[in-house]
Design an enzyme around this catalytic site. Sequence first.
Site, PDB file in Angstrom:
ATOM      1  N   SER A  45       0.847  -1.197   0.000  1.00 44.72           N
ATOM      2  CA  SER A  45       0.000   0.000   0.000  1.00 44.72           C
ATOM      3  C   SER A  45       0.878   1.242   0.000  1.00 44.72           C
ATOM      4  O   SER A  45       2.110   1.157   0.000  1.00 44.72           O
ATOM      5  CB  SER A  45      -0.907   0.008   1.237  1.00 44.72           C
ATOM      6  OG  SER A  45      -0.126   0.113   2.422  1.00 44.72           O
ATOM      7  N   LYS A  46       0.251   2.409   0.026  1.00 47.71           N
ATOM      8  CA  LYS A  46       0.982   3.679  -0.070  1.00 47.71           C
ATOM      9  C   LYS A  46       1.979   3.862   1.069  1.00 47.71           C
ATOM     10  O   LYS A  46       2.967   4.590   0.906  1.00 47.71           O
ATOM     11  CB  LYS A  46      -0.010   4.843  -0.104  1.00 47.71           C
ATOM     12  CG  LYS A  46      -0.787   4.931  -1.412  1.00 47.71           C
ATOM     13  CD  LYS A  46      -1.734   6.118  -1.412  1.00 47.71           C
ATOM     14  CE  LYS A  46      -2.490   6.200  -2.729  1.00 47.71           C
ATOM     15  NZ  LYS A  46      -3.469   7.322  -2.737  1.00 47.71           N
TER      16      LYS A  46
END
Length: 478
Positions: free
Chosen positions: A251-252
């Site tokens: 994820s980010k």
Amino acid sequence: MKRVRFAPSPTGYLHLGNARTALFNYLYARHENGKFILRIEDTDLERSKKEYEEMLIEDLKWLGIEWDEGPDKGGEHGPYRQSERLEIYAKYVDKLLKSGDAYFCYCTEEELEAEREKAIKEGRPYRYSGKCRNLTPEERMDYEVKGIKPVIRFKVPDGEVVAFEDLIKGHIEINVNEFGDFVIVRQDGMPVYNFVVVIDDALMGITHVIRGEDHLANTPKQILIYKALGFETPKFAHMPMILGEDRTKLSKRHGATSVRALKDEGYMPEAVFNYLSLLGWHPKDEKEILSKEEIIKQFRIEDVNKSPAIFDRTKLRWMNGVYIREILDIDTITKRAVEFFEGFGYIADYDYYKKVMEAIRDSIETLMDIKERAKPFFVDDFPYTQEIIEEVKNSKAYDVVKAFYEKIKDKEEIKKEDFKEITKQIQKELSVKGKELYHPLRLALTGESSGVGLDLLVEVISIKRLKHRLERFLEYFG
């Protein structure tokens, strides 16, 4: 002929997980001398945007992935956007309704929520009760008169076990009682993913569906639709997830997770292609640096690992550095670097950029590193830190710089060989060597304690700028 597809939704940037899915489909098609199709799944009209579709296509091409049929190329199985295939879907919805494999469901959200709550209280997984399965024409008419818009559900055969051989995971069996009758057309008339993907794959002749394991729960539903419509079921291969280094879903928080972000950070497409191909697969000879042709030749979908792949950003940076230093030619790197030079405010002509890249390529891993590594080639009037001031006061630094300036002030150019000869002379004249000799020159010419080789620097920057930096230093400390 084997035919595979990549079918992204244009709702955002191309995520690295989706990019790997596209890549593995592409590698499979090329290894098998098959066809690779790009299809755009844009039935989510609120979130799908044309600009995202354009960026998806740009990013795939940047990676070096080409397709044989698609929205920008056409082909005999088009259209290749789902939003342009609604009439096709309507025909097959009608077929399922007539065969009794689908039915109209008028249950309200409140009724469905009550069913869910009851299932939770009873400690069992929720599945739709099927209460609208056998409505009479009169009952349907009553709902229509009340203005209740129905969804259309697929009638799942009771108690059936769907079994298939996954090319990666092996034998899989799923009892249909786990999910029950599912929606294939929403209230607004828009068909849903699990239905349209079957129609598209069947009509486009897709023989192998290669995708992430997050789609595994969809597979039995799709197999039931294939059977109900009399389509041949393709072979399935579900790839393991890509995890961050902390073993959680990528994820980010793990940094850049889109192809576009890696491009903006100065990664080489060849390196990203190479690295993504090794996320869950590896060649028999265990080599890590491979050309596209080598990867295609060795790739087999059956060799993909069952366990999750770990995205190691440090390894990607290392691999990118190898491509910059050892594999790509200097013109290719320089052309890609121009926008980075300009973005950092380093303005020059192409030939100068090329000379700078030749000087710094061995010390960078991505083009973002240009900001610091190339600074000495562009910034003449840098500040002197307090640390530099103290060092010059307490050493022979001024004398070394003065001696160097005296030897080059009448020259019209200076080469690496000249620099080495001059520093040899100063070494003898002032009895200095090593750091005592080179560090003062580095401070005078760059304002930094480390960096590019000074012999490379003096050959690239003009003699006029070289003299300016030396004169500035001597004036400041004189």
